[in-house]
Every structure is written in structure tokens, then in C-alpha cells.
Scaffold this motif. Structure first.
Motif, mmCIF file in Angstrom:
data_model
loop_
_atom_site.group_PDB
_atom_site.id
_atom_site.type_symbol
_atom_site.label_atom_id
_atom_site.label_comp_id
_atom_site.label_asym_id
_atom_site.label_seq_id
_atom_site.Cartn_x
_atom_site.Cartn_y
_atom_site.Cartn_z
ATOM 1 N N ALA A 175 9.647 3.319 4.707
ATOM 2 C CA ALA A 175 9.528 4.779 4.634
ATOM 3 C C ALA A 175 10.156 5.227 3.328
ATOM 4 N N GLU A 176 9.437 6.030 2.551
ATOM 5 C CA GLU A 176 10.000 6.532 1.291
ATOM 6 C C GLU A 176 10.446 7.972 1.472
ATOM 7 N N GLY A 177 11.330 8.416 0.591
ATOM 8 C CA GLY A 177 11.770 9.812 0.624
ATOM 9 C C GLY A 177 12.675 10.150 1.790
ATOM 10 N N ILE B 262 5.090 4.376 3.877
ATOM 11 C CA ILE B 262 4.758 5.710 4.392
ATOM 12 C C ILE B 262 5.187 6.786 3.402
ATOM 13 N N ASP B 263 4.257 7.642 3.040
ATOM 14 C CA ASP B 263 4.536 8.666 2.037
ATOM 15 C C ASP B 263 5.599 9.647 2.523
ATOM 16 N N ARG B 264 6.352 10.166 1.563
ATOM 17 C CA ARG B 264 7.458 11.039 1.955
ATOM 18 C C ARG B 264 7.001 12.365 2.545
ATOM 19 N N LEU C 252 0.853 -1.183 0.000
ATOM 20 C CA LEU C 252 0.000 0.000 0.000
ATOM 21 C C LEU C 252 0.895 1.241 0.000
ATOM 22 N N ASP C 253 0.925 1.915 -1.166
ATOM 23 C CA ASP C 253 1.826 3.041 -1.409
ATOM 24 C C ASP C 253 1.220 4.335 -0.856
ATOM 25 N N ASP C 254 2.049 5.346 -0.674
ATOM 26 C CA ASP C 254 1.597 6.675 -0.239
ATOM 27 C C ASP C 254 0.722 6.572 1.008
ATOM 28 N N PHE C 255 1.069 5.651 1.883
ATOM 29 C CA PHE C 255 0.250 5.391 3.065
ATOM 30 C C PHE C 255 0.149 6.635 3.940
#
Ligand code: C2E
Ligand code: CA
Ligand code: CA
Ligand code: CA
Length: 275
Positions: free
Chosen positions: A231-233, A196-198, A173-176
Motif C-alpha cells: 500500500a502506498e501513501g 495499491i494507489d494512495r 504493478l503500480d497505481d493498482f
């Protein structure tokens, strides 16, 4: 009144312009897809909490336009969605990512999938046949979907997700945190990983306790649901330290590595099949 009319004409002109530009991008994208020229995938490694071990990589599309140079994917993906081309584009991305991964030692590759692709009744079969064709094990493919997919939750979508997961493909699940998923959605749909979205990760070094409380809550939720969390970004050491301290399992971002060309990616230790 004259002025008002003048303004309207300018506005109408802009609309025509926009439509023309979109049509142009559409036909150029069609050509690029058919000829396989100008579009490619780059791969951003995703690391374990140690910041060293590469667990997998996310495929990100790039299109070098002859005239306009590099176009932001979010922009031309939206046009592809609008103009009914996302099915073809998405299929190309899936095939290309699986074909690439099979020739590497990457544990898995993650592919972004548009909500529109999932709505198509043949999607799960399409993925299955690409896996068979390329020889990639389903466990080595993850698909990244956004929360809007869970919200609309049509029959087709629900069945496609269940079938994919059943076959061993990972569902991320992207951009959570940016959408509307609630505990009940998360419980009803079997998800393997939350990303987790940046926009939340960015809040971590502003020194505000309430910002980090949000990120902590998102990670705690993932842990409570017994799913992995990425965690992204991640751009700063401070963000990394805080995330790891909060129990985040996986890290992705410029601090660790930007998206890489395939040749660059394969120079990383242990990833080339020749290693
Ligand atoms: P996304 O799935 O949320 O992907 C993460 C975006 O953040 C990527 O942008 C990536 O290059 C960028 N990024 C990675 N690390 C950092 C960082 O540390 N800081 C910052 N500021 N950015 C970072 P990109 O490649 O421009 O892609 C934008 C969006 O386009 C993606 O967001 C995804 O929604 C979409 N997209 C990209 N490739 C595909 C594709 O093959 N299919 C579909 N359907 N969508 C795609
Ligand atoms: Ca993604
Ligand atoms: Ca994002
Ligand atoms: Ca996304």
C-alpha cells in the motif's frame, strides 16, 4: 467581436508561452542529463507489515531547477515523454539506482519505468547490461509499471516483461486500481507485486464502509493471485492498522518514512554496507 478576437489573442499568447516554457524545460533537462547536474534520486523505504523491517526502497527522481526550484517529477517526466527524452532519462535512473543499491545492504530497489521505455525493443537488454555493468543481482531490482502498459500489451512490451521476469527482475504493478486491469490481464501477465494507489489508501479513514471494501477487495485479489501487495501513501496509524488487518504485506508512506536522501537512508539500521 473585438472582445472575441482579444480573447483569442490572449489564448494564442498563452499557447506560445506554454510551448516556449516546455522547450525551455526540455533543453534544461537535456543539459542536466548530459552533465548529470541538478538531477538526483531519493529513496523511500518500503516496510513489512510490522512497520519496522525495511524490505526495499523506491527510487524517485528529483530535479532542482536553477530558477524554478524543485519541479514535480510528474510534470517533467511528462515533458520528457512528449519530447522523446524519456529513453535517456529512464536509462539514467536505472543505472543510478542500480549503482546506488550495489553499495548498500538494501534487499532491493524499485524503479519507475515509463510505458514508452517498455515499448522500446531494446529495453530488456538495456536492463540486463546495466545489471551486468553495476554488478547488481537481478533479484535486487524491481520495476514499477502502470496498468496502461498491460492494456496496450504490444508484442515488444509483452516480450520485455517476460524476459525481465525470466532473468529474476521483479515486476510491480503500480497505481493498482486506478486503471483498467481486469483479472484476465493480471492472469496473462506475470506480475510479482501489486501496489495499491494512495487514492484508495486515503479512503480508509473516512469511516465509510464501502471505501474500505474496495481496499479489502484489492488486497484479497492480490492474495488470491498469490502476489505480494504494497500500500502506498500510508499517512495515518488508522490506515496502517486497517491495511495490516486486511492482510496487506508491505507499507510505504509518510507515516513510516518520506523519500530520503541517500546519506539519510544509509543511516537507517542495517542498510549501510559498512554495518
Ligand atoms: P508514484 O510512482 O505513484 O510514486 C509515489 C508518489 O507518492 C511519490 O511522489 C512519493 O514521493 C509520494 N508519496 C510517498 N508517500 C506518500 C504519502 O504518504 N503521502 C503522499 N501524499 N504522497 C506520498 P513523487 O516523488 O512526486 O513522484 C510522482 C510520480 O512521478 C510517481 O508516482 C511516478 O509516477 C513519477 N516518477 C517519479 N520518479 C520517477 C522516475 O524515476 N521515472 C519515472 N518514469 N517516473 C517517476
Ligand atoms: Ca511508483
Ligand atoms: Ca501512485
Ligand atoms: Ca506511478
Amino acid at each position: 467581436k473585438k472582445n472575441g478576437r482579444g480573447r483569442y489573442q490572449v489564448f494564442a499568447g498563452d499557447m506560445d508561452d506554454l510551448l516556449l516554457r516546455k522547450r525551455k524545460v526540455e533543453s534544461e533537462l537535456r543539459n542536466a542529463l548530459n552533465g548529470g547536474t541538478g538531477i538526483k534520486l531519493v529513496y523511500q523505504p518500503i516496510f513489512a507489515a510490522d512497520g519496522k523491517t525495511i524490505l526495499g526502497a523506491e527510487a524517485l527522481i528529483r530535479w532542482a531547477h536553477e530558477v524554478h526550484g524543485a519541479l514535480p517529477p510528474a510534470q517533467f517526466i511528462a515533458i520528457a515523454e512528449e519530447r522523446g527524452m524519456i529513453g535517456q532519462l529512464g536509462k539514467w535512473v536505472l543505472h543510478e539506482a542500480c549503482r546506488f543499491a550495489i553499495g548498500t545492504r538494501l534487499p532491493w530497489v524499485a524503479v519507475n519505468v515509463s510505458p514508452l521505455q517498455l515499448r522500446d525493443f531494446g529495453f530488456a537488454e538495456q536492463v540486463a547490461s546495466i545489471l551486468t555493468e553495476t554488478g547488481l543481482a537481478p533479484e535486487r531490482l524491481q520495476i514499477e509499471i502502470t496498468e496502461s502498459v498491460l492494456l496496450e500489451s504490444s508484442n515488444a512490451t509483452r516480450m520485455a516483461l517476460a524476459a525481465l521476469r525470466q532473468s529474476g527482475v521483479g515486476i510491480v504493478l503500480d497505481d493498482f486500481g486506478t486503471g483498467y486491469s481486469s483479472l484476465s490481464y493480471l492472469r496473462r501477465h506475470a506480475i510479482d507485486k501489486l501496489k495499491i494507489d494512495r487514492s484508495f489508501v486515503r479512503l480508509l479513514d473516512d469511516g465509510d464502509g464501502s471505501s474500505s471494501a474496495i481496499v479489502r477487495a484489492l488486497i484479497d485479489l492480490a492474495v488470491a493471485l498469490k502476489v505480494e501487495v504494497t500500500a502506498e501513501g500510508v499517512e495515518t496509524e488508522e490506515q496502517k492498522v486497517q491495511l495490516v488487518g486486511m492482510g496487506c504485506h508491505q507499507l510505504q508512506g509518510y507515516l513510516l518514512s518520506p523519500p530520503l536522501e541517500t546519506t539519510q537512508l544509509l543511516t537507517l539500521p542495517g542498510l549501510s554496507s559498512g554495518d
